[in-house]
Design a protein around this motif. Structure first.
Motif, PDB file in Angstrom:
ATOM      1  N   THR B   6       0.797  -1.234  -0.173  1.00  0.00           N
ATOM      2  CA  THR B   6       0.042   0.154   0.194  1.00  0.00           C
ATOM      3  C   THR B   6       0.698   1.133   0.193  1.00  0.00           C
ATOM      4  OG1 THR B   6       0.017   0.246   2.332  1.00  0.00           O
ATOM      5  CG2 THR B   6      -1.628  -1.205   1.407  1.00  0.00           C
ATOM      6  N   ILE B   7       0.059   2.404   0.038  1.00  0.00           N
ATOM      7  CA  ILE B   7       0.876   3.604   0.010  1.00  0.00           C
ATOM      8  C   ILE B   7       1.687   3.756   1.331  1.00  0.00           C
ATOM      9  CG2 ILE B   7      -0.871   4.988   0.866  1.00  0.00           C
ATOM     10  CD1 ILE B   7      -0.115   7.080  -1.539  1.00  0.00           C
ATOM     11  N   TYR B   8       1.240   3.020   2.380  1.00  0.00           N
ATOM     12  CA  TYR B   8       1.949   3.259   3.469  1.00  0.00           C
ATOM     13  C   TYR B   8       3.377   2.531   3.601  1.00  0.00           C
ATOM     14  CZ  TYR B   8      -2.475   5.235   5.119  1.00  0.00           C
ATOM     15  OH  TYR B   8      -3.651   6.074   5.254  1.00  0.00           O
ATOM     16  N   VAL B  21       4.087  10.495  -0.888  1.00  0.00           N
ATOM     17  CA  VAL B  21       3.948   9.554  -1.690  1.00  0.00           C
ATOM     18  C   VAL B  21       2.870   9.870  -2.908  1.00  0.00           C
ATOM     19  CG1 VAL B  21       3.700   6.999  -2.179  1.00  0.00           C
ATOM     20  CG2 VAL B  21       4.897   7.748  -0.092  1.00  0.00           C
ATOM     21  N   SER B  22       1.897  10.281  -2.398  1.00  0.00           N
ATOM     22  CA  SER B  22       0.769  10.296  -3.180  1.00  0.00           C
ATOM     23  C   SER B  22       1.108  11.757  -4.129  1.00  0.00           C
ATOM     24  CB  SER B  22      -0.554  10.811  -2.332  1.00  0.00           C
ATOM     25  OG  SER B  22      -1.608  11.375  -3.259  1.00  0.00           O
ATOM     26  N   ARG B  23       1.609  12.703  -3.585  1.00  0.00           N
ATOM     27  CA  ARG B  23       2.174  13.883  -4.268  1.00  0.00           C
ATOM     28  C   ARG B  23       3.087  13.480  -5.344  1.00  0.00           C
ATOM     29  NH1 ARG B  23       0.807  17.338   0.522  1.00  0.00           N
ATOM     30  NH2 ARG B  23       2.865  16.159   1.848  1.00  0.00           N
ATOM     31  N   VAL B  24       3.802  12.604  -5.086  1.00  0.00           N
ATOM     32  CA  VAL B  24       4.963  12.219  -6.082  1.00  0.00           C
ATOM     33  C   VAL B  24       4.355  11.651  -7.223  1.00  0.00           C
ATOM     34  CG1 VAL B  24       6.891  10.741  -6.489  1.00  0.00           C
ATOM     35  CG2 VAL B  24       6.877  12.144  -4.495  1.00  0.00           C
ATOM     36  N   ALA B  33      13.326  17.269  -4.796  1.00  0.00           N
ATOM     37  CA  ALA B  33      13.943  15.922  -5.810  1.00  0.00           C
ATOM     38  C   ALA B  33      14.490  14.917  -5.160  1.00  0.00           C
ATOM     39  CB  ALA B  33      14.800  17.006  -6.630  1.00  0.00           C
ATOM     40  N   ALA B  34      15.177  15.152  -4.174  1.00  0.00           N
ATOM     41  CA  ALA B  34      15.517  13.891  -3.463  1.00  0.00           C
ATOM     42  C   ALA B  34      14.523  13.030  -2.922  1.00  0.00           C
ATOM     43  CB  ALA B  34      16.745  14.518  -2.476  1.00  0.00           C
ATOM     44  N   LEU B  35      13.479  13.787  -2.337  1.00  0.00           N
ATOM     45  CA  LEU B  35      12.470  12.775  -1.870  1.00  0.00           C
ATOM     46  C   LEU B  35      11.968  12.160  -3.016  1.00  0.00           C
ATOM     47  CD1 LEU B  35      10.631  14.565   0.998  1.00  0.00           C
ATOM     48  CD2 LEU B  35      12.502  13.100   1.182  1.00  0.00           C
ATOM     49  N   THR B  36      11.628  12.764  -4.218  1.00  0.00           N
ATOM     50  CA  THR B  36      11.056  12.548  -5.178  1.00  0.00           C
ATOM     51  C   THR B  36      11.685  11.169  -5.686  1.00  0.00           C
ATOM     52  OG1 THR B  36      10.094  14.580  -5.911  1.00  0.00           O
ATOM     53  CG2 THR B  36      10.109  12.716  -7.779  1.00  0.00           C
ATOM     54  N   GLU B  41      11.824   5.326  -6.183  1.00  0.00           N
ATOM     55  CA  GLU B  41      12.649   4.255  -6.179  1.00  0.00           C
ATOM     56  C   GLU B  41      12.029   3.090  -5.354  1.00  0.00           C
ATOM     57  OE1 GLU B  41      16.775   4.679  -5.771  1.00  0.00           O
ATOM     58  OE2 GLU B  41      17.161   2.546  -4.726  1.00  0.00           O
ATOM     59  N   SER B  42      11.460   3.570  -4.089  1.00  0.00           N
ATOM     60  CA  SER B  42      10.745   2.592  -3.248  1.00  0.00           C
ATOM     61  C   SER B  42       9.736   1.947  -3.831  1.00  0.00           C
ATOM     62  CB  SER B  42      10.266   3.492  -1.957  1.00  0.00           C
ATOM     63  OG  SER B  42      11.372   3.783  -1.229  1.00  0.00           O
TER      64      SER B  42
END
Lengths: 332, 332
Positions: B6-8, B21-24, B33-36, B41-42
Motif C-alpha cells: 500500500t501507499i503506507y 508519496v501520493s504527491r510524487v 527532488a531527493a524525496l521524489t 525508487e521505493s
DNA sequence: TCGCAACGAGAAACCGATTTCTCGATAACC
DNA sequence: GGTTATCGAGAAATCGGTTTCTCGTTGCGA
C-alpha cells in the motif's frame, strides 16, 4: 451531479445506526423485524443504492470480471463473451471487456492495470502468453482459461472436444459415400489443429481406411491459407474435404468457386467452427459448430465456484460440438 | 491473495509520509527532488500499484466506462465496442460491456446497477428506451449516444450519414443503367430507416425519376422481413434493389436464390451496413459500409471531453459511409 | 431472586488512497 | 536583527461502506 444518499442518510432517516442499515441490506440475520422494516422503507424512500466503491474497498474485492480475448471481431469470441456476460449478471457481476488483439504487450498492460483494479475474476482466451496468465495466478486471482489448455499451469479450463467434432464430420462424409476425403488443418503447434487432424484420421481408420498424407494439409487458420491448401490439394483429386477452421473454409470455397468446381457435386465441404453466415452461402455450408455461448456460461460458472472456494482443485470441462449437415456435403 | 503493498508501505520504505508519496506519484509540483527520487525508487522496488478502489472512492469517480449495446452478436456493435475500447484504453479507461439484448428491463437493471458503480461515462446504443438514458443524464453522468439521436434529449451524439449513404448506393444503381430500382427499408418509426429511404428517393429524383410506392417496402430490419419484402416486391418486377440493412439483405438474397433469380443478371443488389462475409457470398455483395470502428473512437473522444468539461454544449458528429461496389450490382 | 449466556444494536475501527490543515523552517524584506 | 511571507512535508480528516468490539438487555435455568 446530485449527491446520492449514503448509508448515513438512511440511518438517520430510520433512526438507527449505519451498522444496522448495513446488516439489514445485506440480509444478516438477527435484526429486529420492526427495525428491518423501517430501514427498508427509509432506503426505498430515499432511493438509496450502496456505493459499490466503498463496499468493495472495505471488502477488498469487486463485482467485476474481466474477459481477455484476442479478437473482439471474431464471432467465436463475441458469442463466448455474451455467455459470460449473461451468466455473470445472474451472479451479480459485471463484465469488463479487454481486447488483447493478439499483442502480448497490450495484454500485459491490461493485466497490470486490472490487477490494481481488484478485479475478482478473469476469463482468458488461449492466445495469451503463459507468463501473463501466470502473473494473475501468482497474485492470487481467480482465473479460468478457455478454448485451449495453458501449458504448465493447473487451471480451471473450458475446452471443446475437437477430436470428437472432427471425427463426426469425417464419419458423415464417409457415410455419404465419399471416397477420397481430404483434410485442411491448422499449424501443428496448436493443439486445436492437431486434435482436429487426429479426429479426422480416427474416423478414417474406424471405417477401415488408411489416412493418406497426400490428402492432408497444414495451413495457417486464415482465409488465404485455406485457398492455397485447397489449390494444392486439387491435384490429389479429392471428392470431399474437411476444413478445420472457419476462415480457411471460406478460402477453400473461394478456390472451388473460382475454378468452377461445383459443391457438393464435385467436391463436398464440411467446415469446423460456427460461421454465422453458413446458411447464406450457396450452397449452405455444413459445419461443426462449437457451443460458444455455453462455453462462456460454463467458464462463468467455473469462475464463480473458484471465487467461492479458492482451494478447490482445478477442473477441466470439455464441451461437445454439434454437426450441422447442410447442402454442401449432401449427396444429391 | 498475496497482500499488495500500500501507499503506507512505500512511505515507510522511503522514510516519508503517505501524503508525499501520493504527491510524487500524481505529479504534484513542489516536492523535493531527493524525496521524489526516493519515493519513486521505493515504489518501483516494492512493485507498488495504487489501489484504484481507494483512489476512486476518495475522488468519487472511476476509470470505467460502460457501453450499453443492444446485441453483442451483431458485428456492427462489436466493431463499435472495439473502437471505444481502443480509444478508452489510450485515455486510461477500461470498458465495461453491457448487452441489453433489446430488453428494456434488462437495460434498466444495468442502468441502476451501473449508477451505483460510480461509472464515469456511458456510451449507449440507440435501441434504448429514452427514459433509461434520461435517468443517466439526470444523475449527472456523462453520456454519449451512438447511431441514433435520442428524442427530446440534447446529448453528444455520433451518427452516420444514412441519407448520403443510401443516395450514393442508389445513384450507383442508376449509373449502372438499372431501370426499376426497388428499396426495402426498416420500420418507419426508426430514424435510420426513414433517412435511408429519403436518400433512396433523393437519388431517384436527382436523376429525373419519380419514386414509385410499389417499389418501396418497409420491413423489420431482420432476415425474415427481408425475405418476405423481396417476395412481395417480385410482382413489381424490379431489376435492382437497395436493401437498407444487413440482415434484410441476407433475407432478400435467400429469396432470390430460392427462386433461381440470378444476381445481378436479373436483379442487382446493394446492401446497407457492413457485412463481414460480403465478399464470401457468391456473387460478392455490394455494400454501403458504416465506419463502425471510427464511430466507436469518435464516441470515446466525445465522452472524454464531456467528462473533462461537463458544461460544454452537446455536439453531434456525423460520419460518412463508404460505398463498396462488388459483383452483385455490376452490369456484366 | 440471582447469575450467566445469548443476543441485538450502536460506537468505532478499518479498507487505502487523496486532500486539507497545520506547523516548522527557510528566505526575504524592512 | 526582527518580523512576515513562502514553502515543503507530515498529521489528520475524508470518501462510504463493512465488520469488529463493546455494552446494555433480555431470557433462561438454578
Amino acid at each position: 451531479m446530485v449527491g446520492m444518499p449514503t448509508i448515513y442518510d438512511v440511518a438517520r432517516h430510520a433512526g438507527v445506526s449505519p451498522a444496522t442499515v448495513s446488516r439489514v441490506l445485506n440480509g444478516h440475520e438477527g435484526v429486529d423485524a420492526a427495525l428491518t422494516a423501517r430501514v427498508r422503507e427509509s432506503a426505498a424512500t430515499l432511493g438509496y443504492r450502496p456505493n459499490s466503491l466503498a463496499r468493495n474497498l472495505r471488502r477488498s474485492t469487486t463485482n467485476l470480471w474481466a474477459v481477455i480475448i484476442s479478437d473482439v471481431n471474431n464471432p467465436f469470441f463475441t458469442a463466448v463473451v455474451r455467455g459470460v456476460e449473461d451468466a455473470g449478471q445472474d451472479l451479480g457481476y459485471s463484465v469488463v471487456l479487454c481486447n488483447s488483439d493478439e499483442q502480448p504487450d497490450k495484454e500485459a498492460r491490461y493485466v497490470t492495470a486490472l490487477l490494481a483494479d481488484q478485479i475478482s475474476g478473469f476469463i482468458v482466451s488461449p492466445t495469451s502468453r503463459t507468463a501473463n496468465i501466470r502473473a494473475l495466478v501468482d497474485a492470487g486471482r481467480a482465473v479460468v482459461a478457455i478454448d485451449r489448455r495453458p501449458r504448465g499451469l493447473a487451471l480451471d479450463t473450458v475446452l471443446v472436444d475437437n477430436e470428437h467434432g472432427a471425427r463426426e464430420a469425417t464419419a458423415h462424409l464417409i457415410d455419404q459415400g465419399y471416397e477420397r476425403i481430404a483434410c485442411i488443418t491448422g499449424p501443428s503447434r496448436l493443439s486445436t489443429a492437431s486434435q482436429r487432424l487426429r479426429g479426422f484420421r480416427a474416423a478414417l481408420r474406424a471405417a477401415g481406411r488408411t489416412p493418406e498424407p497426400e490428402l492432408e494439409r497444414h495451413a495457417d487458420f486464415r482465409e488465404r491459407g485455406g485457398y492455397e491448401a485447397m489449390a494444392d490439394l486439387a491435384a490429389a483429386r479429392p471428392d470431399a474435404v474437411f476444413v478445420a477452421n472457419n476462415l480457411m473454409t471460406v478460402g477453400a470455397l473461394e478456390f472451388l468457386s473460382d475454378k468452377g468446381i461445383r459443391v457438393p457435386d464435385e467436391v463436398a465441404v464440411v467446415g469446423f467452427d460456427d460461421v454465422p453466415w453458413a446458411t447464406f452461402i450457396r450452397p449452405p455450408l455444413s459445419t461443426v459448430t462449437q457451443p460458444t455461448y455455453e462455453l462462456g456460461r460454463t467458464a462463468a460458472t467455473l469462475l464463480k465456484s473458484r471465487i467461492d472456494d479458492p482451494g478447490r482443485p482445478p477442473t477441466v470441462a470439455t464441451l461437445r460440438t454439434e454437426l450441422h449437415v447442410r447442402a454442401s456435403s449432401r449427396r444429391r
